[in-house]
Design an enzyme around this catalytic site. Structure first.
Site: not given
Ligand code: KE4
Length: 420
Positions: A144, A239, A267
């Site tokens: 993701y 990523d 994060k």
């Molecule tokens: P954000 O746009 O949520 O800050 O980041 C997206 C993203 C991009 N790349 C990786 C590897 C990520 O894990 C994420 C976001 N992770 C999720 C948890 N699996 C965020 C939690 C959520 O969607 O509420």
């Protein structure tokens, strides 16, 4: 467990927020019951609106490697309040943060700060396309990269959790620019390049997957991707939004010794505030406006509050390298029990208890998990004061605030589930 106030708040929230949550994975949809509404976090614990206290293994989905409200971050935020919250103009501290990121990630010769992991991944993808003049992108099933239109293809995290292979609202033409392949399968990557020679801009990957649950790269996989991308003139994009500064101070690139052309971070670099970054070779990054023809912008990019929180976090991690040994030891202890019908994957302080007897090395093996049984386990642990990620297809995180006693209490609660 009394959940009266959370239940009432959910009903009220649903009237004004889709599903009552501002991000789908928070919904508890796949594990049953409704989400808990949180009153405060302290150390490794969350306290909900009904006064229930939990050992928190989400840590805001990765950012809180030092636990909730670490002193260094809180003090940094308080200090900024004396000078302002956002200027929409450059500040010195943004340079300091970019330099700190480059120090940890030497492949990130230049850095652009943004506000979310989605923005970081989306921007890196656009830069790869603009720099190479190619349109196609390779991603991996179960990974993701945020809710980028063209990357919401066989993605992990919330899509996997909710059983969605793709998202509605993404034009077929956008999805057609993405080639989604099995993780850990170099043969599939070679075949994709053979079928689309000269048309693939980048390979985007979670070098340590968190979003189908924790899945490590197979030995030689990342090195193989590096060789293929170099040979094919495609950019290798790591990523590291989740694993950056988590699996090592220099993330997966330090842990595995494979250099990416571009990296997305998020994060941890914000210490819990909204900030992310992408970066790479200066030659590539100088294609970005205002220097080059690729446009990317953001009102709050580099705002002093988030930058200061991030600087405090990275400063602490840089000055206390022993944090990583402590996290490694505590997470290894947490994951050390043989649990019937469970395969445990762990990389550093990221872990997942997969409810399957098979090894989990890609999405095909991850999706065989008994998600109903995982839901029972999740609810059992919650009743015993342990807050895991409310999805089989997410990673858990151990932070510095998890003491040995918290780890042992968690192990005991898990053993009780299998004892019955
Ligand atoms: P954000 O746009 O949520 O800050 O980041 C997206 C993203 C991009 N790349 C990786 C590897 C990520 O894990 C994420 C976001 N992770 C999720 C948890 N699996 C965020 C939690 C959520 O969607 O509420």
């Amino acid at each position: 467990m009394n959940k009266a106030r959370s239940t009432a708040l959910l009903e009220r929230a649903r009237q004004v927020i889709p599903g009552g949550v501002n991000s789908p994975v928070r919904s508890f949809r796949s594990v049953g019951g409704g989400p808990l509404f949180i009153k405060k976090g302290e150390g490794c614990r969350l306290i909900d609106e009904d006064g229930n206290s939990f050992i928190d293994y989400i840590g805001s989905w990765g950012p809180l490697i030092l636990g909730h409200r670490p002193k260094c971050v809180i003090e940094a935020i308080e200090a900024v309040l004396e000078i302002g919250t956002s200027f929409g103009a450059p500040t010195e501290r943004e340079i300091v943060l970019a330099e700190a990121i480059r120090d940890a990630y030497p492949t990130m010769e230049m850095v652009r700060l943004v506000n979310s992991g989605t923005e970081a991944a989306m921007s890196a993808l656009r830069v790869a396309r603009g720099y190479t003049g190619r349109d196609l992108a390779i991603k991996f099933e179960g990974c993701y990269h945020g809710h980028v239109d063209s990357l919401l293809v066989k993605a992990g995290s919330g899509l996997a959790t909710l059983g969605l292979s793709d998202s509605a609202g993404v034009p077929a033409a956008f999805a057609a620019t993405t080639i989604s392949l099995p993780y850990n399968d170099l043969g599939a990557v070679e075949a994709a390049f053979a079928n689309h020679r000269g048309k693939i801009a980048c390979v985007m990957i979670e070098p340590v997957v968190g979003n189908m649950g924790c899945v490590p790269p197979a030995p030689g996989f990342l090195e193989g991707l590096r060789k293929i991308c170099t040979r094919e003139g495609a950019l290798l994009i790591f990523d590291e939004v989740m694993c950056g500064f988590r699996v090592a101070y220099g993330g997966a690139q330090e842990r595995y010794g494979v250099k990416a052309d571009m990296t997305a971070l998020g994060k941890i670099i914000g210490g819990g505030l909204p900030i992310a970054a992408y970066g790479g070779r200066a030659e590539v990054m100088n294609y970005i406006a205002p220097v080059g023809p690729i446009y990317q912008a953001g009102t709050l990019s580099g705002n002093p509050l988030a930058v200061s929180a991030g600087l405090a976090m990275l400063k602490y991690l840089k000055e206390h390298p022993e944090v990583y040994e402590t996290l490694e030891r505590r997470t290894a202890a947490l994951c050390s029990d043989e649990l019937p019908g469970v395969t445990v994957n762990r990389v550093g302080s990221m872990f997942t208890f997969f409810f399957t007897n098979e090894p989990v090395t890609d999405w095909e093996s991850a999706k065989k998990c008994d998600t109903a049984r995982f839901g029972e386990f999740f609810r059992h642990m919650l009743e015993r004061g342990v807050y895991l990620a409310p999805s089989q297809f997410e990673a858990g995180f151990v932070g510095l605030a998890h003491e040995d006693a918290d780890i042992e209490a968690t192990r005991e609660a898990a053993r009780q589930f299998f004892a019955v």
